[in-house]
Design an enzyme around this catalytic site. Structure first.
Site, mmCIF file in Angstrom:
data_model
loop_
_atom_site.group_PDB
_atom_site.id
_atom_site.type_symbol
_atom_site.label_atom_id
_atom_site.label_comp_id
_atom_site.label_asym_id
_atom_site.label_seq_id
_atom_site.Cartn_x
_atom_site.Cartn_y
_atom_site.Cartn_z
ATOM 1 N NE ARG A 128 4.166 1.746 -1.503
ATOM 2 C CZ ARG A 128 5.324 1.139 -1.267
ATOM 3 N NH1 ARG A 128 6.363 1.417 -2.011
ATOM 4 N NH2 ARG A 128 5.433 0.279 -0.287
ATOM 5 C CD GLU A 134 10.866 -9.040 -17.914
ATOM 6 O OE1 GLU A 134 10.741 -9.884 -17.027
ATOM 7 O OE2 GLU A 134 10.432 -7.880 -17.788
ATOM 8 C CE LYS A 143 7.843 -0.448 -10.616
ATOM 9 N NZ LYS A 143 8.076 -1.222 -11.837
ATOM 10 C CE LYS A 187 7.066 -6.547 -17.851
ATOM 11 N NZ LYS A 187 8.248 -6.885 -17.127
ATOM 12 C CB CYS A 207 -0.862 0.015 1.241
ATOM 13 S SG CYS A 207 -1.832 -1.489 1.438
ATOM 14 C CG ASN A 243 3.109 -0.509 3.019
ATOM 15 O OD1 ASN A 243 2.568 -1.498 2.541
ATOM 16 N ND2 ASN A 243 4.324 -0.121 2.690
ATOM 17 N N GLY A 244 1.723 -2.903 5.126
ATOM 18 C CA GLY A 244 2.380 -4.103 5.636
ATOM 19 C C GLY A 244 1.360 -5.110 6.133
ATOM 20 C CG HIS A 282 11.338 -32.640 -24.194
ATOM 21 N ND1 HIS A 282 11.692 -33.953 -24.408
ATOM 22 C CD2 HIS A 282 12.381 -31.901 -24.644
ATOM 23 C CE1 HIS A 282 12.913 -34.009 -24.936
ATOM 24 N NE2 HIS A 282 13.347 -32.758 -25.097
ATOM 25 C CD GLU A 287 4.095 -7.408 -15.218
ATOM 26 O OE1 GLU A 287 3.893 -7.337 -14.006
ATOM 27 O OE2 GLU A 287 5.223 -7.280 -15.716
ATOM 28 C CD1 TRP A 347 -2.437 -4.605 -4.849
ATOM 29 C CD2 TRP A 347 -1.644 -5.805 -3.144
ATOM 30 N NE1 TRP A 347 -2.157 -5.861 -5.311
ATOM 31 C CE2 TRP A 347 -1.681 -6.620 -4.286
ATOM 32 C CE3 TRP A 347 -1.181 -6.352 -1.942
ATOM 33 C CZ2 TRP A 347 -1.269 -7.955 -4.273
ATOM 34 C CZ3 TRP A 347 -0.777 -7.675 -1.930
ATOM 35 C CH2 TRP A 347 -0.821 -8.461 -3.083
HETATM 36 C C1 AGP Z 1 7.560 -7.135 -13.256
HETATM 37 O O1 AGP Z 1 7.016 -6.478 -14.324
HETATM 38 C C2 AGP Z 1 6.873 -7.085 -11.986
HETATM 39 N N1 AGP Z 1 6.109 -5.989 -11.741
HETATM 40 C C3 AGP Z 1 7.477 -7.849 -10.825
HETATM 41 O O2 AGP Z 1 7.720 -9.138 -11.275
HETATM 42 C C4 AGP Z 1 8.747 -7.296 -10.154
HETATM 43 O O3 AGP Z 1 9.836 -7.414 -11.013
HETATM 44 C C5 AGP Z 1 8.990 -8.079 -8.844
HETATM 45 O O4 AGP Z 1 7.924 -7.866 -7.983
HETATM 46 C C6 AGP Z 1 10.301 -7.726 -8.176
HETATM 47 O O5 AGP Z 1 10.357 -6.389 -7.779
HETATM 48 P P1 AGP Z 1 11.718 -5.712 -7.361
HETATM 49 O O6 AGP Z 1 12.617 -5.727 -8.555
HETATM 50 O O7 AGP Z 1 11.340 -4.342 -6.937
HETATM 51 O O8 AGP Z 1 12.306 -6.532 -6.247
#
Ligand code: AGP
Length: 610
Positions: free
Chosen positions: A27, A483, A605, A487, A2, A100-101, A506, A490, A75
């Site tokens: 966040r 990767e 994020k 992308k 959050c 937050n937490g 396989h 997500e 969040w």
């Molecule tokens: C990637 O697009 C993500 N949003 C996510 O996988 C991110 O890379 C992951 O949460 C790690 O975050 P960080 O690099 O801040 O540790």
């Protein structure tokens, strides 16, 4: 996960808090709220489900006036996104809190407080903390002391900001496992989960240490550490431009951040490489000593940062001849390890606040690794502060939830690190010079790929109504494929899986038909001929291929094969350059599908909870 923000000032704080929330929305964004202590010394509160814009709209009709306030963008972890679960939470009508937490022992505290007559209106863990502080307040009569006494009973991770209507001139904040920064103003002070939130009002920041509790007033900040000792925390200036948190001319942060890559990759190289070699000292004064005798590298990260670590493994083993293991932090932290002698522990994280990565680092520090190196993008983050050696990526603030420029700058930093390690392990000077030359070419090559944006946007139309997709790569392009798939899933919500191309037969080949687009990254390298055979396997099953390849790879467009020609790149730097078209592809698919590109559903994020 959050975002929290707070302010105490001579002026009305509503605008400051709302702008802070907008900047923290990456966040978490399922609900938002604010509490302000008004001139009549009462708490006024507004909470709305949805994004910060909904809160802002509601507050247009019902503004909150006052010089002290706290705010939150959520969040959800405990309890669905709803108005009653939105922060700030209150105990009675005098005390308000944002958090937050995660409070792990909230159930037992809830039962205890219920037994003492406190009534709960939400399903959150946070409301427990509000009542606990209020209970202490009744006997101690001081907000600061009440918060201190309450946190002694909490287990878990938290950053808290608390206000009380009976003490309308200050807020009390603390952190344990979740980030919190104090913004230092003139005649006013602020707090937030991230300095970005406060850039419109200050560029001077103080980072709280774990266990700190601070009393924030207009004209003063007093901090006690975990042991109750009064401490001063250093004030640092924010180095990036204040506009780095704006979209500028771009439609989305993600697109802006994709386009920033040539510049930020260059910035990450700056001062670290000459024309022919890596400047080891630029990795830190103690770098030479720490890298000497490293016999093994253990990389830990999550998500995109983990993919960067996977690419680095190919580099480290190939160039430095040092064995390298890579593991996601959430797995690493919960299993037993056999630690080889002289193992360097390397954490990669954009935010430097990812809970699993930090937990793994903290374990590693007790477990006998040679040293802990962090590759990180956020100065002053927990990861940076707790590591022995740090290589900062120079990506600048990354706001889009989907990581883009953080990844390519991580790769740049990792390659520089690899060369420093490789030199210690006998990499010939000429080979180092050849790779350094290739690194210098990367920003220009990324710009060349960006120039293909229009063609990639055209290509993206083929994905719009698909439900599944496959991404293939071989060698160091396999993590690039991973990767690319991350992308796409997500931000466009299309199911995407990545495989090393040799694994296709396989199992995954069974999925291939005309409804399953297959994206392949195929720079010319030792494996390209083998990769082409894999592509034939797909074609023979009626699959439609989208291939990113350079001229030398000699992949010809044909029925069922769309080829996008990329610049010729050195095989070592190819993962950096080949990532970019996949970012653009996902971006355009998401735009066509009309999803929320910068704030995709269910994600946040900075994952500061487990
Ligand atoms: C990637 O697009 C993500 N949003 C996510 O996988 C991110 O890379 C992951 O949460 C790690 O975050 P960080 O690099 O801040 O540790």
């Amino acid at each position: 996960m959050c975002g929290i923000v707070g302010a105490v000032s001579e002026r009305d704080v509503q605008g400051i808090l709302l702008e802070g929330l907008r900047r923290l929305e990456y966040r978490g964004y399922d609900s938002a709220g604010m509490a302000v202590i008004g001139g009549d010394h009462s708490v006024q509160r507004a909470r709305e489900v949805g994004k910060v814009a909904s809160l802002a709209a509601a507050m247009k009709t019902n503004p909150l006036a006052g010089h002290l306030g706290i705010a939150h963008t959520r969040w959800a972890t405990h309890g669905e996104p709803s108005q009653i679960n939105a922060h700030p939470h209150m105990s009675g009508d005098r005390l308000a809190i944002v958090h937050n937490g995660i409070i792990e022992n909230y159930q037992e505290l809830r039962e205890e407080l219920r037994g003492e007559g406190f009534e709960f209106t939400s399903q959150t863990d946070t409301e427990v903390v509000a009542h606990l502080i209020e209970k202490n307040y009744r006997s101690l009569g001081s907000l600061y002391d009440s918060v201190r006494a309450a946190i002694a009973r909490l287990r878990g991770a938290y950053a808290l900001a608390v206000v009380h209507a009976d003490e309308p001139d200050h807020l009390v904040v603390c952190r344990e496992g979740s980030p919190l920064v104090i913004g230092v103003g003139i005649g006013e002070n602020f707090i937030a989960s991230d300095q970005l939130a406060l850039l419109p009002v200050t560029d001077r920041f103080m980072f709280l240490e774990e266990g700190d509790i601070a009393d924030i007033r207009k004209d003063g900040i007093a901090i006690l550490d975990r042991e109750g000792q009064s401490v001063e925390r250093e004030i640092t200036r924010f180095e990036h431009g204040a506009d780095s948190a704006d979209k500028g001319e771009y439609r989305h942060f993600m697109l802006k951040e994709i386009y920033e890559q040539p510049r930020v990759i260059k910035a990450t190289m700056e001062g670290r490489v000459t024309n022919t070699r890596v400047l080891e000292q630029a990795l830190g004064t103690d770098a030479e000593n720490l890298l000497e005798n490293v016999r093994h590298v253990q990389i830990i990260a999550c998500g995109t940062s983990y993919h960067a670590g996977m690419v680095a493994r190919y580099w480290i083993e190939e160039l430095a001849g040092v064995p390298c293991s890579v593991e996601v932090a959430s797995e690493f932290r919960y299993r037993k390890h056999v630690i080889q002698q002289d193992t360097l522990f390397l954490c990669i994280s954009q935010s430097g606040e990812t809970a699993d990565t930090l937990a793994a680092l903290r374990q590693a520090k007790k477990a006998g690794f040679r040293a802990a190196l962090a590759i990180c993008n956020v100065p002053g983050s927990s990861l940076v502060r707790e590591s022995d050696l740090v290589i900062m990526t120079q990506a600048g603030p990354e706001i889009g939830v989907a990581s883009t420029k953080a990844f390519t700058t991580q790769l740049t930093a990792l390659l520089i690190f690899t060369l420093a390690l490789a030199r210690q392990n006998g990499l010939p000077e000429e080979q180092e010079a050849e790779i350094v030359k290739a690194i210098h070419l990367v920003p220009g090559q990324v710009s060349d790929v960006l120039a293909l944006d229009g063609e990639i946007a055209e290509m993206s139309k083929a994905f719009m109504d698909k439900h599944h997709s496959l991404f293939l790569g071989r060698g160091s392009q396999f993590p690039v494929a991973l990767e690319g798939a991350l992308k796409l899933k997500e931000i466009s919500y299309i199911h995407a899986e990545a495989y090393p191309a040799g694994e296709l037969k396989h199992g995954p080949l069974a999925l291939v038909d005309s409804e399953m687009p297959v994206v392949t990254v195929a720079p010319n390298n030792d494996l390209v001929e083998k990769l082409k055979s894999n592509l034939e396997e797909v074609r023979a099953r009626g699959g439609e291929l989208f291939v990113f390849a350079d001229k030398m790879a000699n992949v010809k467009p044909d029925e069922g094969i769309h080829v996008m020609q990329l610049p010729s790149v050195h095989p070592i730097t190819a993962p950096i350059v080949y990532t970019v078209p996949l970012q653009l592809l996902s971006y355009h698919v998401a735009v066509l599908k009309g999803t929320d590109v910068d704030q995709p559903r269910n994600l946040a994020k900075s994952v500061t909870v487990e």
